[in-house]
Design a protein around this motif. Structure first.
Motif, short mmCIF file in Angstrom:
data_model
loop_
_atom_site.label_atom_id
_atom_site.label_comp_id
_atom_site.label_asym_id
_atom_site.label_seq_id
_atom_site.Cartn_x
_atom_site.Cartn_y
_atom_site.Cartn_z
N LYS A 149 0.86 -1.38 0.01
CA LYS A 149 0.10 -0.01 -0.04
C LYS A 149 0.75 1.29 -0.12
O LYS A 149 0.53 2.35 -0.76
N ASP A 153 0.71 4.20 -2.76
CA ASP A 153 0.12 5.47 -2.29
C ASP A 153 1.45 6.66 -2.76
O ASP A 153 1.12 7.55 -3.14
N LEU A 197 -5.25 12.12 2.64
CA LEU A 197 -6.32 11.16 2.13
C LEU A 197 -5.81 9.75 1.79
O LEU A 197 -6.33 8.71 2.24
N LEU A 198 -4.57 9.73 1.35
CA LEU A 198 -4.15 8.36 1.16
C LEU A 198 -3.67 7.58 2.31
O LEU A 198 -4.03 6.26 2.42
N ARG A 200 -5.16 7.98 5.08
CA ARG A 200 -6.46 7.56 5.83
C ARG A 200 -7.33 6.34 5.19
O ARG A 200 -8.12 5.79 5.67
N ALA A 201 -7.14 6.31 3.76
CA ALA A 201 -8.15 5.43 2.85
C ALA A 201 -7.61 4.04 3.30
O ALA A 201 -6.55 3.56 3.46
N LYS A 202 -8.94 3.16 3.24
CA LYS A 202 -8.90 1.90 3.78
C LYS A 202 -9.12 1.19 2.45
O LYS A 202 -9.83 1.32 1.53
N THR A 213 -7.14 0.98 -2.39
CA THR A 213 -7.86 1.90 -1.77
C THR A 213 -8.66 2.91 -2.93
O THR A 213 -8.31 2.91 -4.04
N ALA A 214 -9.52 3.49 -2.49
CA ALA A 214 -10.17 4.41 -3.36
C ALA A 214 -9.19 5.79 -3.79
O ALA A 214 -9.26 6.16 -4.83
N ALA A 215 -8.30 5.93 -2.85
CA ALA A 215 -7.31 7.14 -3.14
C ALA A 215 -6.28 6.64 -3.98
O ALA A 215 -5.57 7.53 -4.95
#
Length: 365
Positions: A149, A153, A197-198, A200-202, A213-215
Motif C-alpha cells: 500500500k 500510495d 487522504l492516502l 486515511r484511505a482503507k 484503496t479509493a485513493a
C-alpha cells in the motif's frame, strides 16, 4: 508501405460519473471532437472509429458522425476491447492506412458511465478461470508482485502532484475542446490534501490484508478523445504537420486474474520486434487504472518514473474506459511538442480479461 501519421489530437474535459456530463449521451459527447478534427477536411475522411465499453450499444461511432454533421458518406465503426478500446481504435486506423484500406480517419474513444443503461459489468472471463472485478484483479497484481500500500500510495501522490502541476502550467488546455461552458477536468474543481487522504484511505476490494484503496485507484468517468490520423503523403499535400508517425503495435494475452500486468508482455514483444530497449523510449504512457498495476509494470520493465506519465494520469483526472487509450495518445501528441530530442514514445494499456495492448510511435521532428 504507406505510413500513418497523427496530425491533430483532442479530448473533452473529463467528468466524474453523475457529475458535469451526467445527462450527456456518448454520441453527443463525441460529436464536438469530430467537428473540431474534421474542420476543412471533411471530404478526406474515410471513417470514424471509436472505442466504447459501457454502452448504450449500437454503432456509436456512426451515430456520433451523424450527430456532428459530417457528410452521410463518412461511415463509423465502434470497437469494444474494454479499457484498451480507444487505443485499439487508433491502432486499427493506422493499420488500415498501412494496408491501403483508406487514407484518413478520426479514431479514439468515448465513454459515458453516467448514462450507461447496463446495471452490471460485462463478464470478463469464464468461471472456470475466474472472473474478478478489476479492483480485485488489482489486488491480485499487488499481492503477486509485492506492491505494498505504501508503494502504491507513493506513486498515487506522485501522479496527483504531476497532474496538478500540469494543470497549473496550462499543459492540458491545448488538448481540450470545450463542451458547452466546461473546459477543465472535473477533478481540478477543488484541490485536496492527497497525502492525508492516502494515509486515511482503507482497502475497498479485499478488506483484510488489502492494499488497493479509493485513493490509489482511478475514478469512474465520462469523456471522449480522438486523433486525426492520415497517410503521410496526404498530410503533406494538405499542408498539415505530422507530429507522431505510427511505427508498430503489439497485443498479448495473460491470465484474466492479472490484467494489470498485461502491458508488460505487449511492450516487450513490441520492443523486441523493433530492436529497441526501454532506454530507447523517451516517454511512456501507461494507463493508471490502479497504482498497483502501473508500479508493477514499471518495476518489471525497469521504466524510470521520469519517463512515465510525466504529466500525471487517470489516478487524478479519471478513466473514461473506452476513451482512456486515446487520451494517452493525445497526451503524447502534446508532450513531444513541448520537448526537444524525442525519438520514440509508447502508449500501453491493460484490459479486463487479461489483454495488453502497446503502440509505438516515432516522433517527427
Amino acid at each position: 508501405m504507406n505510413r500513418a501519421v497523427i496530425v491533430q489530437a483532442k479530448r473533452t474535459p473529463i467528468g466524474k460519473k453523475d457529475g458535469m456530463f451526467r445527462d450527456i449521451e456518448p454520441h453527443i459527447l463525441a460529436a464536438p471532437l469530430l467537428r473540431e478534427l474534421s474542420t476543412g477536411i471533411t471530404h478526406e475522411i474515410d471513417e470514424i472509429i471509436l472505442g466504447n465499453v459501457v454502452g448504450p450499444g449500437g454503432n456509436i461511432a456512426r451515430l456520433a458522425a451523424l450527430e456532428s454533421g459530417l457528410p452521410l458518406s463518412v461511415t463509423g465503426m465502434t470497437i469494444d476491447r474494454q479499457c484498451s478500446a480507444g487505443l485499439e481504435a487508433i491502432r486499427t486506423a493506422c493499420h488500415y492506412i498501412q494496408g491501403k484500406a483508406g487514407s484518413c480517419y478520426i479514431a479514439g474513444g468515448v465513454e459515458s458511465a453516467s448514462t450507461s443503461p447496463f446495471p452490471r459489468r460485462a463478464r470478463f472471463s469464464p468461471d472456470r478461470l475466474g472472473d474478478p472485478d478489476m479492483g480485485v484483479a488489482a489486488e491480485n497484481v499487488a499481492q503477486k508482485y509485492k506492491i505494498t500500500k505504501e508503494i502504491q500510495d507513493d506513486f498515487a501522490l506522485l501522479s496527483y502532484n504531476r497532474s496538478w502541476s500540469a494543470y497549473r502550467e496550462g499543459f492540458y488546455q491545448p488538448e481540450i475542446v470545450e463542451f458547452g461552458k466546461m473546459n477543465i477536468d472535473e477533478s481540478f474543481y477543488k484541490e485536496r490534501d492527497m497525502e492525508k487522504l492516502l494515509k486515511r484511505a482503507k482497502p475497498i476490494f479485499i478488506k483484510e490484508a488489502g492494499t488497493v484503496t479509493a485513493a490509489n485507484s482511478c475514478g469512474i468517468n465520462d469523456g471522449a478523445a480522438a486523433v486525426l490520423v492520415m497517410q503521410e503523403e496526404l498530410a503533406k499535400e494538405l499542408n498539415m504537420k505530422p507530429v507522431l508517425r505510427f511505427a508498430d503495435s503489439a497485443v498479448s494475452g495473460i491470465h484474466p486474474d492479472y490484467p494489470g500486468i498485461s502491458p508488460v508482455r505487449a511492450i516487450r514483444q513490441l520492443l523486441n520486434r523493433n530492436g529497441l530497449t526501454i532506454g530507447d523510449i523517451d516517454l511512456f504512457e501507461i494507463n493508471e487504472a490502479f497504482a498497483s498495476k502501473i508500479v508493477a509494470c514499471a518495476q518489471k520493465l525497469a521504466i524510470p518514473y521520469k519517463k512515465l506519465n510525466v504529466s500525471g494520469g487517470a489516478l487524478t483526472t479519471g478513466h473514461p474506459y473506452g476513451a482512456s487509450g486515446a487520451i494517452m495518445v493525445t497526451r503524447l501528441f502534446y508532450e513531444v511538442q513541448r520537448r526537444k530530442g524525442m525519438k520514440y514514445v509508447l502508449a500501453s494499456i491493460g484490459s479486463a480479461g487479461g489483454v495488453g495492448l502497446a503502440v509505438l510511435f516515432e516522433v517527427i521532428g
